[in-house]
Design a protein around this motif. Structure first.
Motif, PDB file in Angstrom:
ATOM      1  N   TRP A 150      45.508  50.438  41.928  1.00 49.24           N
ATOM      2  CA  TRP A 150      44.291  51.135  42.342  1.00 49.24           C
ATOM      3  C   TRP A 150      44.125  52.488  41.649  1.00 49.24           C
ATOM      4  O   TRP A 150      43.095  53.156  41.823  1.00 49.24           O
ATOM      5  CB  TRP A 150      44.240  51.296  43.867  1.00 49.24           C
ATOM      6  CG  TRP A 150      45.490  51.803  44.522  1.00 49.24           C
ATOM      7  CD1 TRP A 150      46.511  51.054  45.042  1.00 49.24           C
ATOM      8  CD2 TRP A 150      45.857  53.174  44.736  1.00 49.24           C
ATOM      9  NE1 TRP A 150      47.492  51.875  45.567  1.00 49.24           N
ATOM     10  CE2 TRP A 150      47.111  53.174  45.401  1.00 49.24           C
ATOM     11  CE3 TRP A 150      45.250  54.394  44.451  1.00 49.24           C
ATOM     12  CZ2 TRP A 150      47.770  54.351  45.771  1.00 49.24           C
ATOM     13  CZ3 TRP A 150      45.896  55.571  44.815  1.00 49.24           C
ATOM     14  CH2 TRP A 150      47.138  55.539  45.465  1.00 49.24           C
ATOM     15  N   LEU A 151      45.099  52.885  40.838  1.00 46.64           N
ATOM     16  CA  LEU A 151      44.965  54.098  40.035  1.00 46.64           C
ATOM     17  C   LEU A 151      44.918  53.790  38.541  1.00 46.64           C
ATOM     18  O   LEU A 151      45.046  54.701  37.724  1.00 46.64           O
ATOM     19  CB  LEU A 151      46.114  55.073  40.321  1.00 46.64           C
ATOM     20  CG  LEU A 151      45.926  55.981  41.536  1.00 46.64           C
ATOM     21  CD1 LEU A 151      47.126  56.897  41.709  1.00 46.64           C
ATOM     22  CD2 LEU A 151      44.650  56.808  41.424  1.00 46.64           C
ATOM     23  N   ALA A 152      44.755  52.528  38.177  1.00 46.84           N
ATOM     24  CA  ALA A 152      44.626  52.198  36.761  1.00 46.84           C
ATOM     25  C   ALA A 152      43.462  52.998  36.174  1.00 46.84           C
ATOM     26  O   ALA A 152      42.373  53.037  36.759  1.00 46.84           O
ATOM     27  CB  ALA A 152      44.387  50.701  36.587  1.00 46.84           C
ATOM     28  N   ARG A 160      39.451  58.268  40.847  1.00 46.24           N
ATOM     29  CA  ARG A 160      39.530  56.995  41.561  1.00 46.24           C
ATOM     30  C   ARG A 160      40.177  57.110  42.929  1.00 46.24           C
ATOM     31  O   ARG A 160      39.788  56.437  43.879  1.00 46.24           O
ATOM     32  CB  ARG A 160      40.335  55.974  40.746  1.00 46.24           C
ATOM     33  CG  ARG A 160      39.641  55.408  39.542  1.00 46.24           C
ATOM     34  CD  ARG A 160      40.316  54.110  39.104  1.00 46.24           C
ATOM     35  NE  ARG A 160      40.194  53.068  40.121  1.00 46.24           N
ATOM     36  CZ  ARG A 160      40.720  51.854  40.007  1.00 46.24           C
ATOM     37  NH1 ARG A 160      41.432  51.544  38.936  1.00 46.24           N
ATOM     38  NH2 ARG A 160      40.563  50.957  40.956  1.00 46.24           N
ATOM     39  N   GLY A 161      41.233  57.925  43.044  1.00 47.15           N
ATOM     40  CA  GLY A 161      42.069  57.895  44.232  1.00 47.15           C
ATOM     41  C   GLY A 161      41.323  58.128  45.519  1.00 47.15           C
ATOM     42  O   GLY A 161      41.542  57.431  46.517  1.00 47.15           O
ATOM     43  N   MET A 162      40.422  59.107  45.539  1.00 47.82           N
ATOM     44  CA  MET A 162      39.728  59.437  46.782  1.00 47.82           C
ATOM     45  C   MET A 162      38.787  58.323  47.235  1.00 47.82           C
ATOM     46  O   MET A 162      38.367  58.305  48.396  1.00 47.82           O
ATOM     47  CB  MET A 162      38.983  60.763  46.635  1.00 47.82           C
ATOM     48  CG  MET A 162      37.977  60.826  45.520  1.00 47.82           C
ATOM     49  SD  MET A 162      37.362  62.527  45.253  1.00 47.82           S
ATOM     50  CE  MET A 162      38.820  63.331  44.572  1.00 47.82           C
ATOM     51  N   LYS A 163      38.483  57.396  46.358  1.00 53.24           N
ATOM     52  CA  LYS A 163      37.643  56.247  46.702  1.00 53.24           C
ATOM     53  C   LYS A 163      38.478  54.995  46.963  1.00 53.24           C
ATOM     54  O   LYS A 163      38.191  54.219  47.883  1.00 53.24           O
ATOM     55  CB  LYS A 163      36.660  55.984  45.556  1.00 53.24           C
ATOM     56  CG  LYS A 163      35.873  54.683  45.644  1.00 53.24           C
ATOM     57  CD  LYS A 163      34.737  54.756  46.618  1.00 53.24           C
ATOM     58  CE  LYS A 163      33.852  53.528  46.506  1.00 53.24           C
ATOM     59  NZ  LYS A 163      32.731  53.567  47.458  1.00 53.24           N
ATOM     60  N   ASP A 164      39.524  54.782  46.169  1.00 50.51           N
ATOM     61  CA  ASP A 164      40.217  53.499  46.161  1.00 50.51           C
ATOM     62  C   ASP A 164      41.619  53.514  46.761  1.00 50.51           C
ATOM     63  O   ASP A 164      42.221  52.447  46.918  1.00 50.51           O
ATOM     64  CB  ASP A 164      40.318  52.978  44.724  1.00 50.51           C
ATOM     65  CG  ASP A 164      38.950  52.737  44.103  1.00 50.51           C
ATOM     66  OD1 ASP A 164      38.017  52.407  44.848  1.00 50.51           O
ATOM     67  OD2 ASP A 164      38.818  52.882  42.873  1.00 50.51           O
TER      68      ASP A 164
END
Length: 645
Positions: A150-152, A160-164
């Motif tokens: 999920w951080l690719a 990305r992190g705050m969403k995924d």
């Protein structure tokens, strides 16, 4: 020899944190995959007229070339700073980078690479060589923890992190706070779901129990306050205690607090009465049920980067009268020789002039203020250890609750004479076939280096991580690259330039416009937090320095018994002052902790760049050795066990 047994076991021999089950695979070694020569390369360039990179491949490895023919004037040279390493006068011609690598390069055309940074011409490049290589299953211990899917890095412009990020909790009551950078999420949703272990967001619209307050000196001047002092003295010196109380009453309580009161129009130094009056007012507000209806505890970490804390300034700045003393010199070793010595390093600990007695915490601030920033990791790690020793509330290796780590993933020169270090980098992005947007933004630090700093300092040496960044409506973005974010009216008109492909073609401005600078660096905190979540088996035990050796050297690097291991790491090889392109400023940092039969161990080497690999053998406990081909400036974390039954 007593330390030559390599330990292996199946994954069934240990249990990972059940709250955050990791993927049971690791990044493949070079022998396990065949790179595609047409790897999708993501590229962000500031000032492409000076640096337009191309990626060339050979046998699955890559090198970076500058396709611009530079016009170098008399007395000038081109200096390339790759990932915060010492300057090179040309890009390496060897093929050293791998698919999945992220690379940050600052180019300066100047007479000298050293400060003050009077750089008239400069550029910045950030590249991502595809996404991570395909994972491979690890059938035996030690288990290497790798970046979660999920951080690719699918888009280095977007965080990305705050969403995924999935829901997770961090061991040891670690703090993790963020700044919201996306318009398609709410701060409340991130905290409520505990995405990535986030506890609070630097967002004034968030609920009090999900917010970290960040106050500026201008917040000390509420309506009716006297104007800022512009003469001798300091900006906020005309503020009365009543002014300070009124300012405190305007700002509601929050889960955490911090400030930057020592700078800005109404800046107040750490010896001023206004400085202490503020914290007295906050303490009173938190103790008042009317002012603090949720009964939140007072968790204020004080002023970032202030003179009151021991903050790990450059080594030679700390030497009385100047001089390039090595970090393992007695002048530095003395600072951590005892609790009393640590408490003499800064005014934070002074009984009548420090914030410790008021119950205020402290921040280790890490802003990269030089282009060759990588070795500053050692300064900040040492600062965290000195402050923890002075606080003296926990055993060595257990972080005190009052101490936090803060960073900003950008490079910024200090003082007006160094503004060229961060000004004048115009990030250039083509917006469909409509035109090009250029935005003047700071260059950024190496992503993997930042992850290593957050993990090794924020989570292993302090109570956690606070990230700083701008947070107005003009600093939150959408994900559609065909849209543009408007210029912040508080910034210079020249900092935002629209160049249409045809006369009169307007910029496609929307409220959810695409980022005006790469935002992937905000994922560094999420990645470090994920790694720390995988250390839950050893929760509550002390982090200790790990012995290791460079393969085939036959010599073990032993932890020091007097608490000065990080100083020896910083002094190794050529030490912190070396400027030769082939010089090496230090050696790997490595730590482990053990609980029952579980062992977690990590290594991080900020003395080498991402294009460098070196095999070391970690020996956390007598019957466990782990051989790792350690990439420069990139964290390697392992879960294993002490005994196999």
């Amino acid at each position: 020899m007593p330390y030559d047994t390599y330990a292996t076991a199946s994954n069934a021999d240990f249990t990972l944190n059940p709250a955050v089950p990791p993927e049971t695979y690791a990044t493949a070694s070079n022998a396990d995959f065949t790179p595609n020569p047409n790897v999708s390369v993501q590229m962000v360039v500031a000032n492409p007229q000076l640096f337009t990179p191309a990626v060339e491949w050979n046998n699955g490895k890559a090198r970076i070339v500058n396709t611009v023919q530079l016009n170098i004037g008399g007395g000038e040279s081109a200096y390339y700073f790759i990932g915060g390493m010492p300057a090179l006068t040309s890009l390496p011609t060897t093929y050293d980078f791998n698919p999945g690598d992220s690379i940050s390069i600052i180019l300066a055309i100047a007479q000298t690479p050293n400060g003050p940074y009077h750089w008239n011409r400069k550029a910045f490049v950030q590249l991502m060589l595809g996404t991570d290589p395909l994972p491979t299953y690890q059938p035996a211990l030690p288990y290497r923890v790798t970046r979660p899917p999920w951080l690719a890095p699918t888009d280095i412009w977007v965080a990305r992190g705050m969403k995924d990020a999935p829901t997770m909790s961090l061991p040891d009551n670690r703090i993790f706070t963020i700044v919201k950078k996306r318009t398609d999420i709410t701060s409340e949703s991130v905290v409520t779901l505990r995405r990535g272990g986030v506890l609070a967001v630097m967002d004034n619209d968030s609920p009090a129990n999900q917010r970290i307050n960040w106050s500026h000196s201008r917040d000390l001047a509420v309506p009716g306050a006297p104007p800022a002092n512009t003469g001798d003295g300091y900006g906020g010196q005309n503020l009365t205690n009543n002014d300070i109380i009124k300012a405190s009453n305007v700002i509601p309580c929050a889960l955490f607090e911090a400030n930057e009161f020592q700078e800005g129009l109404y800046g107040v130094p750490d010896f001023s009465p206004q400085y202490f009056q503020w914290y007295a007012a906050r303490l009173k507000k938190y103790a008042d049920p009317l002012g603090n209806p949720l009964g939140l505890p007072f968790r204020d970490f004080g002023t970032y980067g202030g003179n009151g804390n021991y903050n790990g300034d450059p080594w030679n700045y700390q030497v009385e009268g100047g001089g390039n003393k090595m970090p393992n010199d007695p002048v530095f070793k003395t600072k951590i020789s005892s609790v009393d010595a640590a408490r003499q390093t800064c005014s934070y600990f002074f009984p009548l002039a420090g914030l410790e007695a008021m119950g205020v915490g402290a921040i280790i601030k890490h802003y990269s203020d030089q282009p060759d920033y990588a070795s500053r990791y050692y300064n900040k790690a040492f600062a965290a250890e000195v402050m923890a020793k002075g606080i003296n509330d926990t055993p060595a290796g257990i972080a005190p609750a009052q101490l936090a780590y803060l960073d900003w993933g950008k490079v910024e020169g200090l003082g007006t004479e160094n503004g060229s270090l961060h000004n004048g980098y115009y990030f250039t992005r083509n917006v469909g076939n409509l035109g090009t947007l250029k935005t003047d933004k700071h260059p950024q630090v190496d992503y993997d280096w930042q992850v290593g700093n957050i993990f090794g300092i924020a989570f292993c040496r302090t109570i956690g991580y606070i990230v700083f960044d701008e947070r107005s409506q003009y600093d939150q973005f959408g994900t559609n690259p065909n849209e543009v974010k408007a210029r912040d009216p508080d910034t210079s008109p020249s900092s935002w330039q629209w160049q249409p492909n045809g006369a009169g073609v307007p910029a496609p401005i929307t409220s959810a416009g695409y980022p005006t600078e790469p935002c992937r660096w905000h994922d560094a905190g999420f990645e470090a937090a994920y790694y720390y979540s995988q250390c839950g088996r050893t929760e509550g035990t002390s982090w200790q320095y790990c012995r290791y050796q460079f393969k085939q050297s036959g010599i073990w690097v032993e932890p020091q018994t007097d608490g000065t291991t990080i100083l020896e790491h910083a002094s190794a090889f050529d030490g912190p002052y070396a400027t030769d392109p082939t010089s090496r400023r230090g050696r790997p940092d490595a730590m482990f902790r053990i609980k029952d039969n579980a062992v977690d161990v990590w290594a991080f080497d900020p003395s080498r760049g991402k294009n460098s690999y070196e095999t070391i053998i970690l020996n956390p406990v007598p019957n466990v050795q782990i051989e790792v081909n350690l990439q420069g400036s990139k964290l390697a974390l392992f879960n294993t066990v002490q005994f196999f039954f």
